[in-house]
Design an enzyme around this catalytic site. Sequence first.
Site, PDB file in Angstrom:
ATOM      1  N   GLU A 104     -11.928 -29.978 135.930  1.00  0.00           N
ATOM      2  CA  GLU A 104     -11.473 -29.505 137.238  1.00  0.00           C
ATOM      3  C   GLU A 104     -10.692 -30.578 138.003  1.00  0.00           C
ATOM      4  O   GLU A 104     -10.544 -30.502 139.220  1.00  0.00           O
ATOM      5  CB  GLU A 104     -12.661 -29.041 138.076  1.00  0.00           C
ATOM      6  CG  GLU A 104     -13.639 -30.136 138.452  1.00  0.00           C
ATOM      7  CD  GLU A 104     -14.759 -30.329 137.439  1.00  0.00           C
ATOM      8  OE1 GLU A 104     -15.860 -30.747 137.849  1.00  0.00           O
ATOM      9  OE2 GLU A 104     -14.543 -30.058 136.245  1.00  0.00           O
ATOM     10  N   ILE A 139     -11.874 -30.593 142.149  1.00  0.00           N
ATOM     11  CA  ILE A 139     -12.361 -29.409 142.855  1.00  0.00           C
ATOM     12  C   ILE A 139     -13.852 -29.583 143.141  1.00  0.00           C
ATOM     13  O   ILE A 139     -14.641 -29.867 142.233  1.00  0.00           O
ATOM     14  CB  ILE A 139     -12.114 -28.138 142.025  1.00  0.00           C
ATOM     15  CG1 ILE A 139     -10.620 -27.972 141.751  1.00  0.00           C
ATOM     16  CG2 ILE A 139     -12.661 -26.901 142.741  1.00  0.00           C
ATOM     17  CD1 ILE A 139     -10.285 -26.869 140.769  1.00  0.00           C
ATOM     18  N   ASN A 185     -18.687 -21.964 138.789  1.00  0.00           N
ATOM     19  CA  ASN A 185     -18.737 -21.326 137.470  1.00  0.00           C
ATOM     20  C   ASN A 185     -20.089 -20.637 137.241  1.00  0.00           C
ATOM     21  O   ASN A 185     -20.145 -19.525 136.712  1.00  0.00           O
ATOM     22  CB  ASN A 185     -18.512 -22.368 136.370  1.00  0.00           C
ATOM     23  CG  ASN A 185     -17.067 -22.479 135.951  1.00  0.00           C
ATOM     24  OD1 ASN A 185     -16.282 -21.553 136.123  1.00  0.00           O
ATOM     25  ND2 ASN A 185     -16.700 -23.620 135.399  1.00  0.00           N
TER      26      ASN A 185
END
Length: 312
Positions: A219, A177, A184
Amino acid sequence: MKILIAEDQPPTALFLRRTIARLGHEAAIATDGEDAWTKFINDNPDVIISDWMMPRLNGPGLCRRVRSQPSDRYTYFILLTARNERADRLQGLNAGADDFLTKPPDPDELELRLQIADRILAVHQELARRNDQLAELATTDALTGVKNRRRFQEDLNLLLAQARRLGQPLSLVMLDIDNFKQYNDDFGHPAGDEVLRRVGRTLMRAVRDLDVVARYGGEEFAVLLPATEPAAAIRVAERMRSAIKSGPWPHRTVTASLGVATAQPTDDDDSSTLIRRADEALYRSKRDGRDRCSLAPTDSPVPTLTEPDRNP
């Protein structure tokens, strides 16, 4: 319950079947130990009530065979016998018997023994269910619901060996990702966790039942595509990339970079080599601007993109 009666004396067998039917259970009769063994293999009963002395295979011998058979289901075994000596009981228990019925059987005692069998079988079934849950949890990523890295590695090794045996390709898609740490930082870890969950669901919808989707770490996700040539694999990767970008996303658009590598049946690549090649293709996608798919170089001819697409 499904109950198998192993009894070579017709009057006793008929008495047991009628009594068991009256108690609300399903009963079948085997005329000797070998016949009982065949019916056990074919019908998988919950309970076996077996006479001790029978032609061809006696009750303890039948019980030992049942116990030696690997199975996820437990079969409750009752020995029917007129032998009341302590040594005989110990022999039956050593063969794997759960309980004993005195011959000739008393209907009230039979009902009580079957109630005990039902309770014990229920405990075994609950244990089996919980063991299945634990096994699933041990191989599933708790956050996303896809396979975890341990299960991915096991499946990769298995599918790579299978691909070589069948003379088929195995493709691997590695996905990362884009700018996840920044996401975040901007929106908080709960929002980041929701991104991971949504990406996992998106990948699962984009593949076939025989494909494997796993969270590789952080991720990063990995997808195994059995029997998939490079051109078809890059189309699947592009479908994943597009579906992720399309969202919808609550804060801002999420994108992913993907790398694809294929192990051909004539290659001698091991699992670590296939992962490395897919990772290299993934990082090329990131270097080239992210939100794109890259295909690892291959020595085998790559089919043209006009070949029929595989169905997800």
